[in-house]
Design a protein around this motif. Sequence first.
Motif, short mmCIF file in Angstrom:
data_model
loop_
_atom_site.label_atom_id
_atom_site.label_comp_id
_atom_site.label_asym_id
_atom_site.label_seq_id
_atom_site.Cartn_x
_atom_site.Cartn_y
_atom_site.Cartn_z
N THR A 258 2.59 4.16 3.14
CA THR A 258 1.90 5.33 2.65
C THR A 258 2.47 6.70 2.72
O THR A 258 1.86 7.73 2.42
CB THR A 258 0.49 5.38 3.04
N ILE B 35 2.75 -1.73 4.61
CA ILE B 35 2.32 -0.40 4.49
C ILE B 35 3.58 0.53 4.17
O ILE B 35 4.40 0.66 4.84
CB ILE B 35 1.33 -0.08 5.86
N LYS C 194 -6.49 6.86 6.74
CA LYS C 194 -7.54 6.18 5.85
C LYS C 194 -7.38 4.50 5.74
O LYS C 194 -7.90 3.84 4.99
CB LYS C 194 -7.65 6.58 4.55
N LEU C 195 -6.24 4.11 6.45
CA LEU C 195 -5.87 2.53 6.44
C LEU C 195 -6.70 1.87 7.15
O LEU C 195 -6.76 0.52 6.77
CB LEU C 195 -4.45 2.61 6.94
N THR D 91 -7.76 0.22 2.40
CA THR D 91 -8.38 0.15 3.81
C THR D 91 -8.32 -1.30 4.02
O THR D 91 -8.82 -2.11 3.45
CB THR D 91 -9.82 0.69 3.81
N VAL E 43 -7.54 -6.20 2.01
CA VAL E 43 -7.66 -4.72 1.89
C VAL E 43 -8.77 -4.40 0.89
O VAL E 43 -8.83 -5.03 -0.27
CB VAL E 43 -6.29 -4.37 1.32
N LEU F 129 -6.65 1.18 10.52
CA LEU F 129 -5.84 0.26 11.32
C LEU F 129 -6.68 -0.09 12.68
O LEU F 129 -6.25 -1.05 13.10
CB LEU F 129 -4.41 1.13 11.74
N ILE G 81 -2.02 7.98 7.84
CA ILE G 81 -2.45 6.74 8.46
C ILE G 81 -4.11 6.68 8.60
O ILE G 81 -4.54 5.47 8.72
CB ILE G 81 -1.78 6.38 9.79
N GLU H 100 -7.57 4.40 -2.89
CA GLU H 100 -7.39 4.03 -1.36
C GLU H 100 -7.37 3.00 -0.77
O GLU H 100 -8.31 2.06 -1.19
CB GLU H 100 -8.24 5.24 -0.46
N ILE I 210 0.93 -1.07 -0.09
CA ILE I 210 -0.03 0.04 0.07
C ILE I 210 0.87 1.24 -0.06
O ILE I 210 1.61 1.57 1.15
CB ILE I 210 -0.91 0.08 1.15
#
Length: 476
Positions: free
Chosen positions: A140, A138, A274-275, A116, A123, A277, A272, A114, A9
């Motif tokens: 980003t 990750i 929009k991930l 997520t 994802v 997490l 971070i 994006e 990502i």
Amino acid sequence: MKTYDLIVIGGGAGGLTVASGAASLGATVALIEKNSELGGDCLHYGCVPSKAFIAAAKEVHQAQRAAEQFGFELNGKPDFSTAMKRVKDAIAHIQVHDSKERFTKLGVSIYHGEGTFKDKHHVVINNREIIKGKKIVIATGSRPNVPPIEGLKEVKFLTNESIFDLKNKPDRLLVIGGGPIGLEMAQSFARFGSEVTVAEAGPTIFGREDEDMIPIIKKELEKEISILYNAMTKKVEANAKGEKVVTIKQNNELKTYTFDEIIVSAGRKNNIEKLGLENIGVDVDKGAIVVNDYLQTSISNIYAIGDINGNFPFTHAAGMEGKVVVRNAVFGIKGKVNYDHTPWVTYTDPEVYHLGLTEQDAKDKYGEEFRTYKVAMNDVDRFIADRNNVGLLKVITKKNGHILGAHAVGKNASDWMQEIVMAKTNGLKIGSISNVIHPYPTHAAIVQQTADLYWREKLFNGSIPTITKKYIKWFR
């Protein structure tokens, strides 16, 4: 649903290193990038465009210096649009190396949008398509941090993401923040004729550098730009002319200044949000994803590299971390990340180079059990011949000569300091560089002269001169 050995990502320096390395070794790879082109912040807004602009500004400055020193006149003013065109040309040229076509040919599946997390293996892209990955990386990156200054968001301001879209040079420029990016841009704009003020909240600039480097670079920069220390930008508003009226608090006194443009260079903020997490329980601390020495997050099949993990926020470090992740995630061969031999450079003029421990770091760690070796630029023939002899090289070693750190301020330090990185990386003592033959005269001779100091101390101090004196007398 498509399944991959590895999902990456973020298509910046770190993510592209992982994607290309893993795909080249036979892994099935998906790369998710939110922008239309690959390359990330470094290519489009950071390293590449800034260095193109710095180089253009340096040429203008050198022409002005030559006119002053050799007694001829320069007519007209530097064309700012030419510098901006150079920036765009550099991006376009390098973009070829990071093209979608190149990665597609390597076998990488590219998704734009994006990404997520749905769970630790799945994802969601743009809230529509779901892909599955055995391992996920990750990468980003980060974006400019915009501080909560009253009125700032109501006026037009610049960041590293918009600077290079400027059409005209601002006559009066404020840079909020005296970090590396802010100072590089401040000096470059000044060389094109802008009157530049830097508002730095702290008591100094280059606070992470060795104490001997700071006075040198401060003195040089203050010849070209105005730096306000302990200066907090409190309020920004636009007047009827469209100018920016800025209130700055310095040493408990409020002052008002007027500028044409403002560059915000007040640190970075990790991407971070929009991930998702929180959906999977990845640990985050102060806006950075927590990783172990293998670059794994709190969920072992998920890795985080580059700015996002908060360890070493530089493009070359992200590339190095990417190589570590390919080894760990693709082959399962455990390899730890190590930043001990990773340098950084601030590309002001002169450049500031940092490798390893500062002298204060060495004192804190080793007490008095270390040595320092210093050579000034004005003791090196090539710098003298160039009439560009402002600067210093300082090497910090253990008592046995193993390199702990090396720091420099000087013309093109990013080039000639690499010899010391090579020595440190391979566990060589500083004295080993003394035996390397350097052409005369070169800038790198400063490295050899610093290494010579190690042998001078070893051979000409203490008991050795007494012993050799007796030997020579007996031999004769």
